[in-house]
Design a protein around this motif. Structure first.
Motif, PDB file in Angstrom:
ATOM      1  N   GLY A   1       0.824  -1.190   0.000  1.00 22.87           N
ATOM      2  CA  GLY A   1       0.000   0.000   0.000  1.00 22.87           C
ATOM      3  C   GLY A   1       0.861   1.244   0.000  1.00 22.87           C
ATOM      4  N   PRO A   2       0.232   2.416  -0.050  1.00 22.71           N
ATOM      5  CA  PRO A   2       1.009   3.668  -0.046  1.00 22.71           C
ATOM      6  C   PRO A   2       1.661   3.902   1.305  1.00 22.71           C
ATOM      7  N   ASP A   3       2.860   4.446   1.265  1.00 21.81           N
ATOM      8  CA  ASP A   3       3.524   4.763   2.519  1.00 21.81           C
ATOM      9  C   ASP A   3       2.881   6.013   3.122  1.00 21.81           C
ATOM     10  N   THR A   4       3.403   6.438   4.244  1.00 24.00           N
ATOM     11  CA  THR A   4       2.792   7.558   4.968  1.00 24.00           C
ATOM     12  C   THR A   4       2.847   8.853   4.176  1.00 24.00           C
ATOM     13  N   THR A   5       3.816   8.989   3.287  1.00 23.14           N
ATOM     14  CA  THR A   5       3.887  10.197   2.448  1.00 23.14           C
ATOM     15  C   THR A   5       3.152  10.029   1.128  1.00 23.14           C
ATOM     16  N   GLN A   6       2.649   8.813   0.840  1.00 17.71           N
ATOM     17  CA  GLN A   6       1.942   8.508  -0.408  1.00 17.71           C
ATOM     18  C   GLN A   6       2.778   8.852  -1.633  1.00 17.71           C
ATOM     19  N   ALA A   7       4.090   8.697  -1.505  1.00 19.22           N
ATOM     20  CA  ALA A   7       4.977   8.959  -2.635  1.00 19.22           C
ATOM     21  C   ALA A   7       5.306   7.680  -3.390  1.00 19.22           C
ATOM     22  N   TYR A   8       5.217   6.542  -2.731  1.00 15.45           N
ATOM     23  CA  TYR A   8       5.518   5.278  -3.390  1.00 15.45           C
ATOM     24  C   TYR A   8       4.765   4.178  -2.661  1.00 15.45           C
ATOM     25  N   THR A   9       4.828   2.980  -3.224  1.00 19.12           N
ATOM     26  CA  THR A   9       4.163   1.811  -2.638  1.00 19.12           C
ATOM     27  C   THR A   9       5.181   1.014  -1.843  1.00 19.12           C
ATOM     28  N   THR A  10       4.781   0.538  -0.697  1.00 20.89           N
ATOM     29  CA  THR A  10       5.711  -0.166   0.160  1.00 20.89           C
ATOM     30  C   THR A  10       5.007  -1.340   0.817  1.00 20.89           C
TER      31      THR A  10
END
Length: 1996
Positions: free
Chosen positions: A1329-1338
């Motif tokens: 899912g998206p990381d806390t910054t929603q910059a990439y998927t982790t």
């Protein structure tokens, strides 16, 4: 050698010529020909001593004896052949001394274009010896084809339409096989084929365009043809040779029309009765090239309009007064230029009086033309002077209308002049004349005046020594007096530097000077001075320099010319004209010379001087680097090294200059004697001193013959470089079979020397020496080798021609392997071996099998399904049962073998098929029975065959073929044999029960066999059920066991085979009883004991033949069926008997060579082994290792039996049981690698690699067999690792087949084995899912491992093609931790370590998405921890973005594997022999096994030679998902709910507005009756006005309208409409207007506006006026702005009626139609249209809009919901939103169209248009409506005058007043009007009913559909949308907005514009527009005011 011989012959002839007796000339003894691909060619000059040849890249000259000179001429002894010398352009090319042969000329001898090479053959013979006798020489002209194409007539290249054009061409060569194709697209003929032999004799020299062409074609073959062109323009013609595509010539020319347009004139509108017309013209030649034309109006009517073309020039002429009298007007006065003989003067007159045209030419009789004014609409007259009228046409002789012009056309031709006259009569009163003047071009060549070049010759006289002036003289052609006044000359003299004007003079034609040649008498004039006029200007010479002069010559205003003429004012001085170093090419800057050669340079110096000169030349030489940069002038070479450095001839000795570039600079200084003048000049040239050429040399003769099997050498080491410096020399070898390939350096595909050759390069192209192995080149062919040597930029080459002798014929050895008797047994396989004994694998032999019938016709045979080998191998194996029904008596198998080198061989084998016995009938009695109780009898009859006796075999089918499959067996009939004998009837026998799954149906096979072994099979089915009670089964079992034991005991004493078979069958029945009792337990039958007894009974049965083997195997397979009832003793006994049976089967297989029956028995043996092995493994604690080893040994023997029937190259055989499989493959050593490369089809794969090297025991033809054993479960449970083995256990055995058929086991040097992982893979889905910054998927996971773990691997499983960043941490707490290692995992290549230097070389497993944690990394992790368990966390990151946490994207598989190897069953699992390979992944384990010892041979029967392999897992750590720690929490977003609520809010607000508008428009739908209509009026008109839809098109001004008809006009009527609005933008307003009298046909109306309102401007689009009585309507296309400023005077506009037959302007129709579509059909725009009509209301449209937009939002959100788990890059998300929006907009179109159709086309009653008369208007308002009182009075007066001036005819057409008054009084008019207007207004112009009509209830359906879509869409939008995140919601909103904008501004607008544009393609008329009265119904109501008015009139 040829040159001295030629010299001796010439000397001999010289001596002979000086003697007394002349030499005798004999014919040449040889005849030389050169036939080409199209036959022998010839030239015009050919004779018996001269032959012509066509150059075609290569010329082959063949020579043979001349007639009477060959060997046949002598009877006793043939004469010796002559000796001939061959010379090509005096260069000796070869000698011949044979009677016949050929000479080949190649590319080096090619003639240059346009030039022929001459080959001379000079012969001498013994019968004719010099000098007394000589032979004639034979000359061969070798030429290229040359063709010239030209125009013979007319040679001016200016061609008139229709006149003949003579084309010609000439060709150097001709051949009987050639054809010329002439093509001219627009000409006649358009195409023509002309044989080359149809040439003409030499043409007259005068017809050729040029002298050069005449000289060339005089020696060529000539052709000519005539072509005509009917159309003017640029045309062309081409000539090609059909057989020579390289010859194609074309020519183009201009074709002009016959008539040339000169001028056009048009008169003003003249009265027919009062203004007759008279014109006169005159054509006068002024000069040979100038004509003057003058047209005069003798009545001086004036108002003429004229236009001129570029060929005429207006002029008033010099000697003619203009005009000559006051009653004349010059209409046109022009002159033009022609190029033809002198024209005659022409004159004529034209008179037009009262419709009669009078034409007069000179003094001839006038010609009268009556135009029949008033009788015809149009007429045409065509006539010529003195020939009368020859064409007249008149149209529509009926009475004509005066509304349109009547046109009469007259075409008149007089000599060179042609007139086209058109007279237009308007209403019998007026007319207009148009005249067009043309000139006939057939006599004249006209030139455009704009292109005319003024001819002016300018000369300057020499200055005198005694005078300081000179003269400037210029000449022009003498001009006609009428043109002299147009010439003007302006002369300007400038200073030396042209900076100021010294003298300026102007001259006219009158300033010419006679005898002006005296000023230039020393010059030779290029013209006849008597025909020219000269002008002289005196020029003062102030300096000795030339005086610049500019002469401007102007002729009238149409052309001028500027001439620069410098005046010579000085004496001639000495000049240096030229300094040039001579070179062969004038443009060459560099000369190339050799260092070892001397050369010279010569400088040419040219000076112009009248006195003596002193010349001082000098040469300078400088070394330079290049030609761009200047040399270093200080590095001049020493001049003493050269000769002639101070002369013009400069010599450079050899070896003086080093290699490089030099500048040779030549300077010269010239001094005239007695003066101080110094003239200097220079020139330069670069000289490149080149290195010598390389010398390429191939040792040996240039032509070499080698043997096919010979190894030979190409030796180019003798190549050399005269200059030893410059580095090494490179060698490149090329080869081709076509020497022409070297011209383009491209290899022709079919000219390869070797199949492996890809281009011209040889297989090993480098190196000075090439060793050519034997059989490298196909035999019987010639090869052209080329050696190219290169050193720096220098190259050289040498060629070698190699002829390879044909190779030895192929030796084909065909051997029959199976079914080799005299006749073929069709029930068995047929196998052949067709080996080419002398073929090598490098020869790549190609095998091709064919099958022919007895008539030698090839049979269409299904090779893929009927054979196991196909038809393209060295072996052929045809399945059994293929020829059971032969179609022919005999067959022939044909084998064709060919190799790549072209050798072929074939073999044929004929055979007859033994036809099986003719089928009869078999039955069983009874058909139903009870197992073990009922006795059955099988009886057959009707079988016959020629090979007697017949034997009968009855087989009781078992379930073995269903559980054990052998793919090579066509039909598996394994079962116990019930009967075998010669009797067709079996004794009564018991049968076992049928299978319950088959409904107790038992199958029996009856095989009737002849004496040769072919059988016919009949299948019987019988119903045999189980006994109802088991009480009798023990007794039956005991009886069967006793009988079987007695028979088996007797069998051992040597009884017959039938007893043995019977014993086996009884034992089988007993075993069946035990199996049945297993299902229904019986205490009297202990299972294990009796099974052991049965096995012992079977052990006593003798096994001697294959049927006895069958019985034993059938018994054991039935006994061992229940594996849990088999004890150890029973297993051992069964294994011992199976070992015996397998050995007997192996022995029998080696003797009888029948594969099909043997492999059927192997299926039963494998079933027994499967049962025994399963029994042995039931108790893992008491597994018998010896028993399993014996089972494996039997399996190995079974494979050897099966291998006996296999041939190399056939399809692999699969033996499949329930728990394990055996795969058999057989092939030769040379193809062993390809044989096992089966790709991805195998589950467990085995890829062996044999040992390379010179092994004497291993040949390329050696046959290898490989058996692969696959066990689902490990059979070696006692060896350990059983629970850790994660794959099948794979065994393999390889053996070499010896010549005697024995198999010798071998071990491959290397084996790559792939083992598929079994179920239970530790795969888990990872939350991403998206990381806390929603910059990439982790996402991430963690696991624990032991400290001793050496390595760990995991694989990322995903469908994405993404790149993952993998970070490794030492703890599960990842908040502030730093990774200890990181990797980058790719989808298409191996993972790489990044950033930390982690070593991945320790890992053997490498692949996409596979991450290996090596031992070094795990050691580092262990050093940082003190516990035994290590925790490792893995974090994955990728740039792909997912909106929500999901487990659907990524899976993780963690693994750590080892490969186990078992050399023999008695050993232990080894971990060291095999290692894990690099291709291991989550699906398979790759094991690589290397042989540790040399190949060893073991007898196949000595012990098992099977090697085993398995894969075990080392550790499977438990994984923990870390998704909750890494993935951001996404809250619910109410954006979709807010969006839906906003849409509903807007809908309700605008919905109220639409309802109000709908109600208001219902009230407005009425026809307004003007208040001032009078009941006594006789005329009634319905006026409909259409206001445009443009911005501010509406008006608030008061509008007054006046109707103008044929019978008069009405008063201006104010269009009173208050209080209702009218004249709004886009509105349609209808008014009922009455007039005092019937106006007749309305042809126009006028409109007036007052200027008192705020918006007085009004755009009136169109109008319609309809007579309510006659139903006649008139349309008016106004399309005009009506505007007047405030305070300005009153304005009015008049609009004429539009002709219904005249097409409307396309722009107007397009705009009107497009506006209608946008306001009615555009769903969104129509809601807000200015005015609205129709049944589809605004509220319905607005509700449809609501449903459409909500449905669009729903479709968008469904797209996003279905794709929420799919990933996309962040920069593509918004682009995806746009794409989704576009797609959804397209998907909503069908729903929108459905709802609109239901609303729009539902059946409704038409809404009537109610006429309404408003209450009486106030007087003040009514007065203000029109105009002021004064203006009203004026208008009233004008109306009265118009009524007075009405024509009498109009009055006669009025209605009787009395009758009309009566109708009004009685109210009848209103009644009649009401009745008439209650129907469609215009009956004559009804619009077609093209729109569909639906039922009335469709409106309810539409409302229901709108409501359902609205409610459901809103619900699901909110339901899905609340689960979306902020980012997704915005993306959805963007997509929805795109869909909305696309629907509103793209789809509907484009559709309206497109359909409107398409409708304008065809002409459109008024009736094609939509008019309101076409569609509406009108109902007239009498208002109270009207009734009261009627009452008042009645009272009065």
């Amino acid at each position: 050698m040829g040159a001295p011989l030629l010299l001796l012959l010439l000397l001999a002839w010289g001596r002979g010529g000086s003697g007394a007796a002349p030499a005798r000339l004999q014919p040449c003894p040889l005849r030389v020909t050169c036939p080409g691909p199209y036959g022998q060619v010839s030239q015009r000059q050919d004779n018996e001593h001269r032959v012509s040849c066509l150059w075609n890249s290569t010329v082959i000259l063949r020579y043979r004896p001349a007639p009477g000179a060959g060997p046949e001429a002598e009877e006793e002894q043939p004469p010796p052949p002559p000796r001939c010398l061959w010379f090509l352009n005096s260069a000796h090319v070869g000698n011949t001394s044979r009677w016949a042969g050929q000479v080949v000329l190649r590319a080096g001898h090619a003639p240059p274009p346009g030039v022929c090479r001459r080959l001379t053959v000079r012969c001498s013979s013994a019968s004719c010896a010099a000098p007394e006798c000589c032979h004639h020489n034979v000359s061969i002209e070798i030429c290229r084809q040359e063709v010239r194409l030209f125009v013979l007539w007319p040679q001016t290249r200016l061609i008139r339409a229709g006149e003949p054009v003579e084309l010609g061409w000439c060709a150097r060569l001709q051949s009987a096989g050639w054809q010329y194709r002439f093509s001219s697209r627009a000409g006649s003929p358009a195409t023509l084929l002309l044989p080359s032999s149809e040439h003409r004799e030499a043409q007259s020299p005068a017809i050729y365009p040029t002298v050069e062409l005449q000289r060339t074609c005089a020696a060529y073959y000539s052709y000519r043809l005539t072509v005509r062109y009917s159309e003017p323009g640029i045309h062309g013609a081409s000539v090609t040779i059909e057989q020579m595509p390289q010859i194609s010539l074309s020519i183009s020319f201009k074709v002009e029309s016959a008539l040339l347009h000169l001028l056009s004139i048009s008169s003003k509108l003249l009265s027919v009765s009062q203004q007759p017309l008279s014109l006169s013209w005159r054509l006068q030649p002024l000069t040979l090239s100038t004509l003057a034309y003058r047209l005069v109006d003798t009545q001086a009517r004036g108002g003429w309009l004229h236009s001129y073309t570029s060929f005429t020039l207006p002029s008033n002429f010099c000697t003619i007064s203009t005009p000559q009298s006051q009653s004349e007007i010059v209409v046109a006065s022009v002159y033009l230029h022609v190029d033809v003989k002198r024209f005659e003067a022409l004159s004529g007159e034209l008179h037009l009086l009262n419709g009669t045209l009078i034409l007069t030419t000179g003094k001839e009789t006038p010609t009268h033309v009556n135009l029949h004014l008033g009788k015809t609409n149009s007429s045409t007259y065509i006539f010529r002077y003195s020939q009368g009228t020859f064409h007249t046409s008149a149209e529509n002789n009926s009475p004509i209308s005066t509304d349109h012009p009547n046109t009469h056309t007259v075409f008149y031709q007089h000599e060179e002049l042609s007139y086209l006259l058109t007279i237009e009569f308007l209403g019998f009163q007026w007319y207009k004349l148009n005249m067009y003047l043309y000139m006939n071009q057939k006599r004249a060549l006209f030139g455009s005046l704009a292109e005319r070049n003024l001819e002016v010759h300018v000369f300057s006289s020499r200055p005198s020594f005694l005078q300081n002036f000179t003269y400037l003289v210029w000449f022009i052609p003498a001009q006609h007096p009428m043109l002299q006044c147009e010439w003007t000359f302006h002369l300007q003299l400038f200073g030396t530097h042209k900076d100021h004007i010294v003298q300026s003079s102007t001259y006219t034609y009158s300033d010419h000077v006679k005898n002006a040649t005296r000023f230039v008498r020393h010059s030779a004039l290029p013209f006849d001075a008597d025909k020219y006029t000269a002008f002289v200007a005196k020029v003062n010479c102030t300096t000795s320099a030339p005086v610049p002069a500019l002469l401007n010559v102007r002729v009238s205003n149409y052309t001028e010319k500027n001439i620069e003429a410098p005046v010579a004012c000085q004496k001639k001085e000495c000049k240096l004209r030229l300094v040039w170093i001579q070179r062969s090419d004038r443009r060459a800057m560099i000369l190339y010379k050799k260092r070892e050669e001397s050369f010279y340079l010569f400088a040419r110096v040219v000076a112009d001087c009248h006195i003596g000169l002193s010349v001082y030349p000098n040469w300078y030489v400088y070394p330079v680097k290049d030609t761009k940069n200047p040399p270093d002038w200080s590095t001049q070479l020493n001049s003493s090294l050269f000769y002639g450095s101070e002369m013009v001839h400069f010599t450079v000795p050899s070896n003086t200059l080093d290699y490089g570039l030099y500048l040779f600079f030549f300077t010269v200084k010239i001094i005239p004697i007695g003066t101080k003048t110094v003239l200097k000049g220079s020139d330069r040239i670069y000289v490149q001193i080149e290195r010598p050429k390389l010398v390429a040399n191939i040792s040996g003769a240039p032509f070499r013959v080698v043997d096919f099997n010979e190894s030979w050498t190409l030796d180019g080491s003798a190549s050399s470089d005269p200059d030893p410096q410059g580095g090494p020399m490179s060698f490149t070898w090329y080869c081709t079979r076509d020497i022409l390939d070297y011209d383009t350096m491209k290899l022709t595909p079919r000219k390869k020397c070797n199949p492996s050759q890809t281009d011209l390069h040889w297989l090993t192209p480098s190196g000075p020496i090439q060793r050519i192995p034997p059989e490298s080149l196909p035999g019987g062919a010639i090869y052209f080798f080329r050696l190219v040597i290169q050193k720096g930029s220098r190259t050289s080459y040498a060629d070698l021609v190699v002829a390879v002798e044909p190779g030895p014929p192929l030796i084909l050895k065909v051997t029959c392997l199976e079914n080799c008797g005299s006749t073929l047994i069709p029930t068995e396989r047929f196998a052949l071996s067709g080996k080419c004994s002398n073929c090598k694998p490098s020869n790549k032999p190609i095998y091709h099998w064919s099958l022919f019938s007895d008539s030698k016709t090839e049979i269409s045979f299904d090779w893929s399904s009927k054979t196991s080998t196909g038809r393209s191998g060295a072996y052929l194996s045809i399945h059994a049962l293929t020829f059971t029904k032969p179609a022919y008596r005999s067959y022939t198998v044909h084998l064709q073998v060919s190799t790549w080198d072209g050798r072929t061989s074939s073999y044929s084998r004929s055979f007859k098929v033994n036809t099986p016995p003719q089928a009869g009938k078999c039955n069983i009695n009874p058909h139903r029975g009870i197992a073990f109780l009922t006795k059955f009898v099988v009886k057959c009859k009707g079988f016959s065959d020629s090979h007697l006796p017949l034997t009968y075999k009855v087989i009781v089918a078992s379930n073995v073929p269903e559980t054990t499959k052998v793919t090579s067996v066509v039909e598996n009939t394994f079962g116990t044999i019930l009967y075998f004998g010669s009797m067709p009837k079996t004794p009564p026998s018991l049968l076992p029960a049928g299978m319950p799954s088959h409904k107790y149906t038992l199958t029996l096979y009856v095989q009737v066999c002849d004496s040769l072994g072919a059988f016919t099979q009949v299948t019987l089915h019988v119903y045999v059920r189980n006994p109802a009670s088991t009480q009798s089964l023990p007794a039956a079992f005991q009886d069967l066991l006793a009988s079987a034991s007695s028979l088996s005991t007797a069998g051992t004493s040597g009884s017959q085979t039938s007893d043995v078979l019977r014993a086996g069958y009884l034992a089988y029945l007993a075993a069946s009883i035990l199996n049945y009792v297993k299902a229904a337990p019986t205490p009297q039958l202990p299972q294990a004991k009796f099974r052991e007894t049965l096995v012992k009974t079977a052990l006593n049965i003798s096994v001697k033949n294959i049927m006895e083997v069958n019985q034993i195997v059938a018994v054991l397979s039935e006994v061992t069926e229940e594996v849990d009832e088999m004890n150890v003793r029973s297993q051992d006994l069964a294994i011992r008997k199976l070992t015996e049976a397998t050995g007997i089967l192996k022995t029998l297989r080696n003797q009888i060579h029948w594969s099909e029956e043997a492999e059927i028995q192997t299926s039963g043996i494998l079933r027994c082994l499967s049962n025994i092995l399963t029994t042995d493994l039931l108790d893992l604690k008491n597994v018998s290792a010896n028993g399993i080893e014996q089972v494996l040994s039997i399996m190995e023997n079974v494979t050897e039996v099966a291998f006996r029937g296999k041939v190399p190259g056939e399809t692999e055989t699969l033996m499949e049981t329930k728990h394990w499989n055996i795969t058999l493959k057989k092939d030769e050593a040379w193809n062993i690698t390809n044989a096992f490369r089966t790709g991805d089809t195998c589950r467990n794969c085995f890829y062996p690699t044999l040992k390379k090297g010179n092994d004497p025991g291993l040949s390329q033809d050696a046959v290898f067999s490989a058996a692969i054993f696959e066990f689902d479960e490990s059979p070696f449970t006692w060896l350990g690792y059983t629970s850790q083995i994660i794959s099948a256990v794979l065994g393999f055995k390889m053996a070499e087949t010896k010549a005697n058929g024995d198999l010798v086991g071998i071990t491959p040097e290397r084996a790559d084995i792939f083992l598929a992982r079994k179920g239970g893979r530790s795969t888990f889905r990872l939350v991403m899912g998206p990381d806390t910054t929603q910059a990439y998927t982790t996402g991430g996971f963690s696991f624990d491992i032991n400290r001793n773990t050496t390595s760990i691997n995991f694989q990322i499983m995903t469908k994405l093609k993404a790149t993952f960043k993998v970070k490794v941490f030492t703890d599960a707490n990842l908040t502030h931790a730093q990774p200890i290692a990181s990797f980058t995992a790719f989808h298409n290549r191996s993972t790489v370590a990044s950033g930390n230097g982690t070593a991945t070389a320790e890992c053997s497993i490498k692949g996409p998405y596979i991450v290996c944690l090596p031992k070094s990394l795990l050691t580092v992790i262990a050093q940082g921890s003190s516990t035994d368990r290590l925790n490792i966390s893995i974090v994955l990151e990728t740039h792909y973005v997912t909106r929500y946490p999901t487990r659907m994207l990524v899976g993780i598989y963690v693994f750590n594997d080892q490969c186990l190897f078992l050399d023999e069953p008695g050993g232990l699992w080894s971990k060291d022999t095999c290692r894990v390979g690099s291709l291991t992944d989550w699906q398979k384990v790759h094991c690589v096994c290397d042989a540790t010892r040399k190949r060893r041979s073991l007898p196949a029967h000595s012990a098992t030679n099977i090697k085993f392999l398995a894969a075990k897992v080392v550790v499977l750590p438990n994984t923990v998902d870390l998704g909750r720690n890494l993935i951001a929490h996404i809250p619910r977003n109410p954006l979709t709910l807010i969006t839906v609520a906003s849409i509903f809010g807007v809908y309700f607000l605008l919905g109220i507005w639409t309802i109000i508008k709908d109600r208001a428009e219902k009230e407005i739908k009425q026809i307004m009756v003007l208040p001032d209509n009078s009941p006594s009026d006789e005329g009634s008109f319905l006026v409909t006005l259409y206001t445009g839809s443009r911005c501010t098109a509406g008006t608030k001004a008061d509008v007054a309208l006046q109707l103008i008809g044929q019978n008069g006009r009405s008063k201006f009527r104010c269009l009173w409409h208050h209080p209702a609005p009218a004249f709004q933008r886009g509105g349609i307003d209808c008014f009922l207007i009455t007039t005092k009298k019937d106006l007749g046909d309305i042809h126009s109306f006028k409109v007036r506006l007052n200027n008192d309102s705020s918006s007085p401007s009004w755009y009136l689009s169109r109008a319609e006026i309809e007579n309510t009585f006659t139903r006649k309507a008139w349309c008016f296309m106004c399309r005009q702005w009506l505007s007047c400023a405030k305070g300005s005077p009153l304005q009015e506009w008049k609009f004429p009626a539009t002709d219904p037959k005249t097409p409307l302007p396309k722009t107007d129709y397009f705009l009107i139609n497009c506006n209608k579509r946008l306001t009615e059909y555009h769903l969104w725009f129509s809601v807000f249209a200015p005015t609205f009509g129709g049944a589809f209301t605004r509220f319905q449209r607005w509700s449809t809009c609501l449903a459409v937009i909500l449905f669009t939002l729903l479709v968008n959100i469904m797209f996003f919901n279905s794709d929420k788990n799919e990933e996309s890059p962040i920069y593509l998300r918004y682009l995806r939103s746009v794409t989704v929006g576009i797609e959804c907009a397209l998907l909503t179109i069908p729903m929108e169209m459905l709802i609109v159709a239901l609303f729009k086309y539902s059946q409704k009653e038409p809404t009537p248009i109610v006429t309404k008369m408003y209450p009486e208007a106030k007087p003040e308002s009514w007065n203000c409506c029109v105009v002021s009182e004064n203006v009203a009075n004026v208008i009233e007066a004008e109306d009265q005058m118009s009524d007075v001036n009405s024509s009498p005819g109009a009055k006669s057409s009025q209605r009787p007043k009395s009758s009309l008054t009566t109708n009004y009084t009685k109210g009848g008019m209103f009644l009649r009007r009401s009745t008439a207007l209650g129907t469609t207004i215009r009956e004559l112009r009804k619009s077609p009913a093209t729109e569909p009509v639906l039922c009335w209830w469709c409106v309810s359906v539409a409302w229901a559909l709108v409501g359902a879509i609205t409610i459901l869409s809103s619900f699901f939008i909110v339901l899905y949308g609340l689960s979306y995140g902020y980012q997704t919601s915005w993306e959805w909103l963007i997509a929805s907005g795109i869909s909305f904008l696309q629907s509103v501004f793209l789809h509907s607008i484009l559709k309206s514009v497109l359909f409107s544009a398409l409708s304008t393609i065809c002409p459109k008329y008024c009736e094609d527009l939509t008019w309101v009265t076409q569609e509406k119904h009108v109902e007239v109501h009498i208002t109270e005011r009207t009734k009261s008015a009627g009452e008042k009139r009645g009272a009065s």
